[in-house]
Design an enzyme around this catalytic site. Structure first.
Site, PDB file in Angstrom:
ATOM      1  N   ASP A 284      34.311 -86.763  57.917  1.00 31.24           N
ATOM      2  CA  ASP A 284      33.985 -85.349  58.191  1.00 31.24           C
ATOM      3  C   ASP A 284      33.900 -85.149  59.692  1.00 31.24           C
ATOM      4  O   ASP A 284      33.773 -86.129  60.439  1.00 31.24           O
ATOM      5  CB  ASP A 284      32.632 -84.971  57.542  1.00 31.24           C
ATOM      6  CG  ASP A 284      32.516 -83.474  57.273  1.00 31.24           C
ATOM      7  OD1 ASP A 284      32.514 -82.685  58.247  1.00 31.24           O
ATOM      8  OD2 ASP A 284      32.434 -83.076  56.105  1.00 31.24           O
TER       9      ASP A 284
ATOM     10  N   TYR B 251      43.250 -67.155  54.537  1.00 34.00           N
ATOM     11  CA  TYR B 251      42.830 -68.247  53.649  1.00 34.00           C
ATOM     12  C   TYR B 251      43.796 -68.360  52.466  1.00 34.00           C
ATOM     13  O   TYR B 251      44.226 -69.464  52.109  1.00 34.00           O
ATOM     14  CB  TYR B 251      41.403 -67.963  53.172  1.00 34.00           C
ATOM     15  CG  TYR B 251      40.789 -69.031  52.302  1.00 34.00           C
ATOM     16  CD1 TYR B 251      40.296 -70.208  52.855  1.00 34.00           C
ATOM     17  CD2 TYR B 251      40.679 -68.851  50.922  1.00 34.00           C
ATOM     18  CE1 TYR B 251      39.716 -71.190  52.053  1.00 34.00           C
ATOM     19  CE2 TYR B 251      40.095 -69.818  50.115  1.00 34.00           C
ATOM     20  CZ  TYR B 251      39.613 -70.989  50.685  1.00 34.00           C
ATOM     21  OH  TYR B 251      39.033 -71.948  49.884  1.00 34.00           O
TER      22      TYR B 251
ATOM     23  N   ARG C  66      29.269 -82.683  52.899  1.00 35.93           N
ATOM     24  CA  ARG C  66      28.496 -81.748  52.066  1.00 35.93           C
ATOM     25  C   ARG C  66      29.430 -81.123  51.024  1.00 35.93           C
ATOM     26  O   ARG C  66      30.637 -81.393  51.003  1.00 35.93           O
ATOM     27  CB  ARG C  66      27.862 -80.663  52.936  1.00 35.93           C
ATOM     28  CG  ARG C  66      28.877 -79.725  53.541  1.00 35.93           C
ATOM     29  CD  ARG C  66      28.210 -78.639  54.366  1.00 35.93           C
ATOM     30  NE  ARG C  66      29.114 -77.512  54.529  1.00 35.93           N
ATOM     31  CZ  ARG C  66      29.101 -76.686  55.555  1.00 35.93           C
ATOM     32  NH1 ARG C  66      28.215 -76.855  56.517  1.00 35.93           N
ATOM     33  NH2 ARG C  66      29.950 -75.687  55.611  1.00 35.93           N
TER      34      ARG C  66
ATOM     35  N   ASP D 230      38.325 -85.296  62.331  1.00 39.89           N
ATOM     36  CA  ASP D 230      38.754 -83.900  62.371  1.00 39.89           C
ATOM     37  C   ASP D 230      40.183 -83.887  61.850  1.00 39.89           C
ATOM     38  O   ASP D 230      41.085 -84.476  62.462  1.00 39.89           O
ATOM     39  CB  ASP D 230      38.690 -83.386  63.813  1.00 39.89           C
ATOM     40  CG  ASP D 230      39.157 -81.939  63.932  1.00 39.89           C
ATOM     41  OD1 ASP D 230      39.883 -81.461  63.028  1.00 39.89           O
ATOM     42  OD2 ASP D 230      38.814 -81.292  64.931  1.00 39.89           O
ATOM     43  N   VAL D 231      40.407 -83.213  60.720  1.00 39.10           N
ATOM     44  CA  VAL D 231      41.704 -83.330  60.044  1.00 39.10           C
ATOM     45  C   VAL D 231      42.854 -82.708  60.835  1.00 39.10           C
ATOM     46  O   VAL D 231      44.020 -82.905  60.490  1.00 39.10           O
ATOM     47  CB  VAL D 231      41.662 -82.720  58.618  1.00 39.10           C
ATOM     48  CG1 VAL D 231      40.689 -83.491  57.739  1.00 39.10           C
ATOM     49  CG2 VAL D 231      41.344 -81.225  58.651  1.00 39.10           C
TER      50      VAL D 231
ATOM     51  N   THR E 140      28.545 -73.748  47.015  1.00 36.34           N
ATOM     52  CA  THR E 140      28.398 -74.615  48.198  1.00 36.34           C
ATOM     53  C   THR E 140      28.052 -73.716  49.384  1.00 36.34           C
ATOM     54  O   THR E 140      28.034 -72.487  49.267  1.00 36.34           O
ATOM     55  CB  THR E 140      29.714 -75.340  48.532  1.00 36.34           C
ATOM     56  OG1 THR E 140      30.687 -74.354  48.916  1.00 36.34           O
ATOM     57  CG2 THR E 140      30.239 -76.147  47.354  1.00 36.34           C
TER      58      THR E 140
ATOM     59  N   LYS F 115      46.038 -71.573  51.383  1.00 31.73           N
ATOM     60  CA  LYS F 115      45.859 -72.258  50.093  1.00 31.73           C
ATOM     61  C   LYS F 115      47.093 -72.124  49.197  1.00 31.73           C
ATOM     62  O   LYS F 115      47.386 -73.033  48.406  1.00 31.73           O
ATOM     63  CB  LYS F 115      44.598 -71.742  49.396  1.00 31.73           C
ATOM     64  CG  LYS F 115      43.297 -72.105  50.139  1.00 31.73           C
ATOM     65  CD  LYS F 115      43.101 -73.606  50.254  1.00 31.73           C
ATOM     66  CE  LYS F 115      41.725 -73.981  50.798  1.00 31.73           C
ATOM     67  NZ  LYS F 115      41.507 -75.423  50.856  1.00 31.73           N
TER      68      LYS F 115
ATOM     69  N   ASN G   6      40.273 -82.712  51.191  1.00 30.05           N
ATOM     70  CA  ASN G   6      39.300 -81.715  50.737  1.00 30.05           C
ATOM     71  C   ASN G   6      38.840 -80.767  51.843  1.00 30.05           C
ATOM     72  O   ASN G   6      38.500 -79.611  51.571  1.00 30.05           O
ATOM     73  CB  ASN G   6      38.093 -82.442  50.145  1.00 30.05           C
ATOM     74  CG  ASN G   6      36.914 -81.510  49.935  1.00 30.05           C
ATOM     75  OD1 ASN G   6      36.908 -80.694  49.019  1.00 30.05           O
ATOM     76  ND2 ASN G   6      35.913 -81.600  50.820  1.00 30.05           N
TER      77      ASN G   6
HETATM   78  P1  NDP Z   1      31.943 -76.672  52.746  1.00 29.57           P
HETATM   79  O1  NDP Z   1      32.115 -75.761  53.894  1.00 29.57           O
HETATM   80  O2  NDP Z   1      30.627 -76.714  52.051  1.00 29.57           O
HETATM   81  O3  NDP Z   1      32.343 -78.162  53.153  1.00 29.57           O
HETATM   82  C1  NDP Z   1      33.542 -78.397  53.844  1.00 29.57           C
HETATM   83  C2  NDP Z   1      33.356 -79.556  54.772  1.00 29.57           C
HETATM   84  O4  NDP Z   1      34.583 -79.731  55.511  1.00 29.57           O
HETATM   85  C3  NDP Z   1      32.247 -79.305  55.798  1.00 29.57           C
HETATM   86  O5  NDP Z   1      31.473 -80.462  55.999  1.00 29.57           O
HETATM   87  C4  NDP Z   1      33.053 -78.941  57.024  1.00 29.57           C
HETATM   88  O6  NDP Z   1      32.395 -79.158  58.263  1.00 29.57           O
HETATM   89  C5  NDP Z   1      34.252 -79.858  56.888  1.00 29.57           C
HETATM   90  N1  NDP Z   1      35.331 -79.482  57.794  1.00 29.57           N
HETATM   91  C6  NDP Z   1      35.621 -78.269  58.287  1.00 29.57           C
HETATM   92  N2  NDP Z   1      36.619 -78.336  59.167  1.00 29.57           N
HETATM   93  C7  NDP Z   1      36.978 -79.642  59.232  1.00 29.57           C
HETATM   94  C8  NDP Z   1      37.942 -80.363  59.960  1.00 29.57           C
HETATM   95  N3  NDP Z   1      38.755 -79.767  60.854  1.00 29.57           N
HETATM   96  N4  NDP Z   1      38.045 -81.700  59.780  1.00 29.57           N
HETATM   97  C9  NDP Z   1      37.219 -82.330  58.905  1.00 29.57           C
HETATM   98  N5  NDP Z   1      36.268 -81.714  58.185  1.00 29.57           N
HETATM   99  C10 NDP Z   1      36.148 -80.374  58.356  1.00 29.57           C
HETATM  100  O7  NDP Z   1      33.104 -76.271  51.710  1.00 29.57           O
HETATM  101  P2  NDP Z   1      33.290 -76.574  50.152  1.00 29.57           P
HETATM  102  O8  NDP Z   1      32.702 -77.876  49.806  1.00 29.57           O
HETATM  103  O9  NDP Z   1      32.907 -75.375  49.398  1.00 29.57           O
HETATM  104  O10 NDP Z   1      34.885 -76.638  50.098  1.00 29.57           O
HETATM  105  C11 NDP Z   1      35.619 -77.849  50.091  1.00 29.57           C
HETATM  106  C12 NDP Z   1      37.075 -77.498  49.846  1.00 29.57           C
HETATM  107  O11 NDP Z   1      37.206 -76.773  48.623  1.00 29.57           O
HETATM  108  C13 NDP Z   1      37.694 -76.615  50.933  1.00 29.57           C
HETATM  109  O12 NDP Z   1      39.043 -76.995  51.143  1.00 29.57           O
HETATM  110  C14 NDP Z   1      37.633 -75.232  50.321  1.00 29.57           C
HETATM  111  O13 NDP Z   1      38.611 -74.364  50.848  1.00 29.57           O
HETATM  112  C15 NDP Z   1      37.883 -75.557  48.861  1.00 29.57           C
HETATM  113  N6  NDP Z   1      37.420 -74.530  47.950  1.00 29.57           N
HETATM  114  C16 NDP Z   1      36.079 -74.230  47.819  1.00 29.57           C
HETATM  115  C17 NDP Z   1      35.674 -73.247  46.937  1.00 29.57           C
HETATM  116  C18 NDP Z   1      34.240 -72.877  46.729  1.00 29.57           C
HETATM  117  O14 NDP Z   1      33.997 -71.961  45.929  1.00 29.57           O
HETATM  118  N7  NDP Z   1      33.282 -73.516  47.384  1.00 29.57           N
HETATM  119  C19 NDP Z   1      36.657 -72.496  46.127  1.00 29.57           C
HETATM  120  C20 NDP Z   1      38.005 -72.880  46.376  1.00 29.57           C
HETATM  121  C21 NDP Z   1      38.363 -73.865  47.241  1.00 29.57           C
HETATM  122  P3  NDP Z   1      31.897 -77.856  59.139  1.00 29.57           P
HETATM  123  O15 NDP Z   1      30.699 -77.347  58.474  1.00 29.57           O
HETATM  124  O16 NDP Z   1      31.648 -78.409  60.491  1.00 29.57           O
HETATM  125  O17 NDP Z   1      32.989 -76.843  59.135  1.00 29.57           O
END
Ligand code: NDP
Length: 258
Positions: free
Chosen positions: A37, A148, A16, A56-57, A183, A152, A83
């Protein structure tokens, strides 16, 4: 455009949000993509140029399996997009050790494990690109986000140091710094965009960003157009980190709710 024709990418956190948008953009640019994911794959993603692996990363064994599955399925790996990430809002007084460790574990250790797992495969492909998702909060601090921000800022520094080591090995390492991207992470209660964006009057862009905005930056860094970008930090934040406004001076935006 087909800037990624012939390239194979592995994207984490791809079910997502920004990760899903990166997969869609990479496919549109001609790449083959292993989407990964902890969440199940979205139902509408298949076809012969895309596949899905659970990853799982924070788990080194799962990383090894995902990279092996990518090479088995597509024959090579040219690009890793680290990501996946998590966020937890909490005053520092309420931040406990477990929460701090969890955030560092996913956002920073997960990135490190991904690089370890992918580098041999990238070298087998003759070089490649690693894209690490940092944040606007990896460039400047934010309240409620000590853990966080630490993770980062860590990704940002890690990226630069690794870029120095891997440049001579033909692997480019760069970071993206999104800010305010609409998101589930940024808007967990799913506030409608026109209301959500009211809070963005303080951004030069005057709106929140789309996952596609970040995906475009990732496609650039993955492509040969970015051949000379090494250790670059690419902000996709609507100008948030460009500076700050002096509110009483000309040129500042107006608070629409004031
Ligand atoms: P989302 O939470 O919408 O998507 C992140 C995805 O990563 C989810 O599907 C989540 O699954 C998955 N995830 C979480 N933990 C793990 C894990 N251990 N292993 C594999 N996958 C995992 O986040 P965004 O799309 O908004 O963010 C993506 C990246 O961008 C992140 O690194 C975030 O920090 C960064 N970012 C986002 C910003 C924003 O404004 N949206 C701003 C700055 C940075 P689950 O739901 O199960 O946790």
């Amino acid at each position: 455009m087909n800037r990624l024709e012939g390239k194979v990418a592995l994207v984490t956190g791809a079910s997502r949000g920004i990760g899903a948008a990166i997969v869609a953009r990479f496919l549109a640019e001609g790449a083959r993509v292993m989407a990964t994911d902890v969440l199940p794959a979205p139902p509408d993603r298949d076809g012969d140029r895309a596949d899905f692996a659970t990853l799982d990363v924070t788990d080194a064994a799962q990383w090894a399996a995902a990279v092996a599955a990518t090479e088995q399925r597509f024959g090579r790996l040219d690009c890793l997009v680290n990501n996946a990430g998590i966020i937890r809002f909490s005053r520092f007084d309420d931040l406990d050790e477990a929460m701090m460790r969890q955030i560092i574990d996913v956002n920073l250790i997960g990135t490190m494990l991904g690089c370890h797992a992918a580098i041999p495969a990238l070298e087998r492909a003759g070089g490649g690109s690693i894209i690490n998702m940092s944040s606007a909060d990896g460039i400047s601090g934010a309240n409620s986000l000590t853990a966080y921000c630490a993770s980062k800022f860590g990704v940002r520094g890690f990226t630069k140091a690794l870029a120095l080591e891997l440049g001579p090995r033909r692997i480019r390492v760069n970071s993206i710094h999104p800010g305010g991207i609409l998101t589930e992470m940024a808007n967990p209660t799913n506030i409608p965009r026109h209301l959500y964006d009211r809070g963005y009057w303080i951004y030069p862009a005057q709106r929140s960003g789309d996952p596609a905005d970040v995906a475009a930056a990732a496609a650039y860094l993955a492509s040969d157009d970015a051949a000379y970008c090494i250790g670059t930090e690419l902000s996709v934040d609507g100008g948030l980190n460009a500076g700050h406004y002096y509110m009483t001076m000309p040129g500042a935006p107006r608070n629409p709710t004031a």
